[in-house]
Design a protein around this motif. Structure first.
Motif, short mmCIF file in Angstrom:
data_model
loop_
_atom_site.label_atom_id
_atom_site.label_comp_id
_atom_site.label_asym_id
_atom_site.label_seq_id
_atom_site.Cartn_x
_atom_site.Cartn_y
_atom_site.Cartn_z
N ASN A 60 0.85 -1.19 0.00
CA ASN A 60 0.00 0.00 0.00
C ASN A 60 0.89 1.25 0.00
O ASN A 60 1.97 1.25 0.58
N PHE A 61 0.40 2.30 -0.64
CA PHE A 61 1.18 3.53 -0.75
C PHE A 61 1.01 4.37 0.50
O PHE A 61 -0.09 4.54 1.03
N HIS A 62 2.11 4.93 0.97
CA HIS A 62 2.11 5.88 2.08
C HIS A 62 2.92 7.10 1.64
O HIS A 62 4.03 6.96 1.11
N ARG A 63 2.36 8.29 1.86
CA ARG A 63 3.06 9.51 1.46
C ARG A 63 4.39 9.62 2.19
O ARG A 63 4.46 9.33 3.41
N PRO A 64 5.44 10.03 1.50
CA PRO A 64 6.73 10.21 2.19
C PRO A 64 6.61 11.24 3.31
O PRO A 64 5.82 12.18 3.24
N ASP A 65 7.40 11.04 4.34
CA ASP A 65 7.38 11.97 5.46
C ASP A 65 7.88 13.34 5.03
O ASP A 65 8.76 13.46 4.15
N VAL A 66 7.32 14.36 5.66
CA VAL A 66 7.78 15.73 5.36
C VAL A 66 9.09 15.96 6.10
O VAL A 66 9.34 15.38 7.16
N PRO A 67 9.98 16.80 5.55
CA PRO A 67 11.27 17.06 6.22
C PRO A 67 11.08 17.84 7.51
O PRO A 67 10.13 18.61 7.65
N ALA A 68 11.99 17.61 8.42
CA ALA A 68 11.91 18.29 9.71
C ALA A 68 12.63 19.63 9.70
O ALA A 68 12.57 20.37 10.68
N ASP A 69 13.32 19.96 8.60
CA ASP A 69 14.07 21.22 8.54
C ASP A 69 13.14 22.41 8.70
O ASP A 69 12.01 22.41 8.22
N GLN A 70 13.64 23.45 9.35
CA GLN A 70 12.86 24.67 9.57
C GLN A 70 13.37 25.84 8.74
O GLN A 70 12.93 26.97 8.93
N GLY A 71 14.29 25.59 7.86
CA GLY A 71 14.81 26.66 7.02
C GLY A 71 15.59 26.11 5.86
O GLY A 71 15.69 24.89 5.68
#
Length: 485
Positions: free
Chosen positions: A30-41
């Motif tokens: 099943n497809f799962h969206r890739p995690d978003v990056p934790a970078d803040q800048g």
């Protein structure tokens, strides 16, 4: 007739229900969206701070080009979004992808076909061992009329068809995001050409003003030479400066013509059929705020990243499609046929025939083809994931580059302003000294050259600030949709 049909269905129904119970089983990941990056800048250690007019975490309230407050740019942008041929191609590709998705969805439902026919037949009864029937020739001829229905349904034993629908839906979604990316890119190209036209016109105006000064200096040198105030060499220097500055205009005018023609193509017109507006740098207001989303926002906003994510989804679904081919396929079939020798008897009960059945196919030996195809889809999914990661990294790099570019643009404009101001003061002093007889003409020409170069470089620095601002809007995935009337 109906009771016989019900008995036939009662025979087949238990097998049908047993297979349908497997409907929830869909093979493959099943497809799962890739995690978003934790970078803040976006800044690397040692980078300059973002300019004051850039805010992280914001978004535009409407079409991003409205920030430049140019009615000419607004009209040109609307025309480009309506008539650009690249967007026409993208729209056609999107409709094609949606049609493919609708076609794939059709596989989820039973397929029903109607048929009808009439044919003239001649039978050789003797070949079957029949002969000598009273009143019946050995080779009778007759018409055969028939109408009927045939139905088939591929039972969802392993979810292969649903994976195909999922894959087609993801492809259609990817085409939609690619169409959005094409539109966003187009708006950036239109604004870039508009700013280029404005910058070139400013450079041409500056060059023409420089020529006015050059001719004035040449006249001054000629008069001074006539009265014996300066040597002939100073007049030659003034002529050389005039000739050198005149040589600046042809390439600038050629670049302006090229930019105007390029803008015509972007709005879907031939250069002879459309005239570009006379954009001016003074009419393009510097954006008060350039909103740039945080990295976590950017991956959910930039259409090229979303398109790469949808392609990853499609590649994941392809694994399920290939896996399903390793499992049995079961088809439910049925037919109802009315056949008679005369049209009037066609719908009588004795003319009725029907058939119901299940067909099962299980791959046993295929030379390793199916498993190889599944490994191919797994490798394709890995490639799609790497492509997604590269798209994200490229987006982050573009934003980081442009943030630094704007910071350095501000420094360049400030520095060039100081240079131009200093050169203007130096030219004023040189001219005053020459008028009072304390200076020769050559220092005046040198001061004039320095000032003119500073003026051109200041215009170029200001134009570069506009161009980098435009590119940052695009890199940030700003809103490109037309404003509602």
């Amino acid at each position: 007739m109906m009771s016989r049909t019900l008995r036939a269905f009662n025979t087949v129904l238990p097998a049908v229900l047993a297979v349908v119970a497997l409907d929830g089983c869909m093979v493959g990941p099943n497809f799962h969206r890739p995690d978003v990056p934790a970078d803040q800048g976006f800044a690397m250690t040692g980078d300059k701070a973002a300019p004051a007019d850039v805010t992280l975490g914001g978004s535009t309230a409407g079409p991003w080009w409205k920030a430049f407050q140019s009615a000419d740019l607004d009209r040109t942008m609307d025309q480009a979004l309506a008539d650009n041929l690249t967007l026409t191609v993208a729209d056609a590709n999107l409709r094609q992808a949606h049609a493919a998705y609708s076609a794939a969805r059709g596989g989820l439902y039973p397929q029903l076909d109607a048929n009808a026919g009439v044919q003239r037949e001649r039978i050789n009864l003797a070949s079957f061992g029949f002969s000598g029937f009273p009143g019946i020739p050995n080779n009778p001829e007759f018409n055969l009329y028939s109408v009927g229905l045939t139905a088939s349904y591929a039972l969802p034993t392993s979810g292969g068809i649903r994976r195909q629908v999922e894959e087609a839906a993801a492809r259609a979604q990817a085409e939609g995001f690619q169409a959005n990316a094409a539109a966003l890119t187009l708006t950036g190209e239109v604004a870039t050409q508009a700013a280029t036209i404005a910058a070139l016109r400013a450079e041409i105006e500056t060059a023409e003003a420089i020529l006015v000064d050059d001719r004035s200096n040449l006249d001054l040198a000629r008069r001074a030479e006539q009265v014996g105030g300066v040597a002939q060499g100073q007049r030659v220097n003034a002529q050389s400066q005039l000739a050198a500055d005149e040589a600046l205009l042809p390439p600038l005018r050629q670049n302006l013509a090229t930019a105007r023609h390029a803008l015509a193509l972007l709005v879907g017109k031939a250069p002879a059929d459309w005239t570009a507006p006379d954009f001016n740098l003074a009419d393009l207001k510097a954006p008060a705020i350039i909103p740039v989303g945080l990295p976590s926002d950017l991956v959910r906003r930039r259409p090229d990243i979303l398109a790469a994510e949808a392609q990853l989804h499609a590649a994941t679904a392809d694994i399920g499609v290939a896996t399903a081919r390793l499992y049995p396929t079961i088809n439910l079939t049925g037919s109802l046929t009315q056949s008679a020798l005369t049209a009037g008897k066609l719908f009588d009960y004795p003319a009725t025939a029907y058939a119901l059945g299940l067909g099962l196919t299980q791959p046993i030996f295929d030379g390793g083809r199916l498993r190889s195809e599944r490994r191919e889809t797994i490798a394709a999914r890995q490639a799609a994931f790497a492509t997604y990661q590269m798209t994200v990294l490229r987006a982050f790099g573009q934003v980081a580059d442009l943030l630094q570019a704007l910071s350095h643009d501000d420094e360049a404009i400030a520095a060039q302003t100081r240079v131009a101001n200093s050169a203007a003061v130096g030219l004023k002093l040189a001219r005053a000294g020459y008028s009072e007889g304390g200076y020769a003409l050559l220092p005046v020409l040198d001061a004039e050259r320095t000032y003119n170069m500073a003026r051109r470089q200041l215009v170029q620095a200001q134009a570069q600030r506009y161009l980098d601002s435009i590119q940052l809007f695009i890199a940030a995935g700003a809103d490109w949709t037309k404003a509602k009337a």
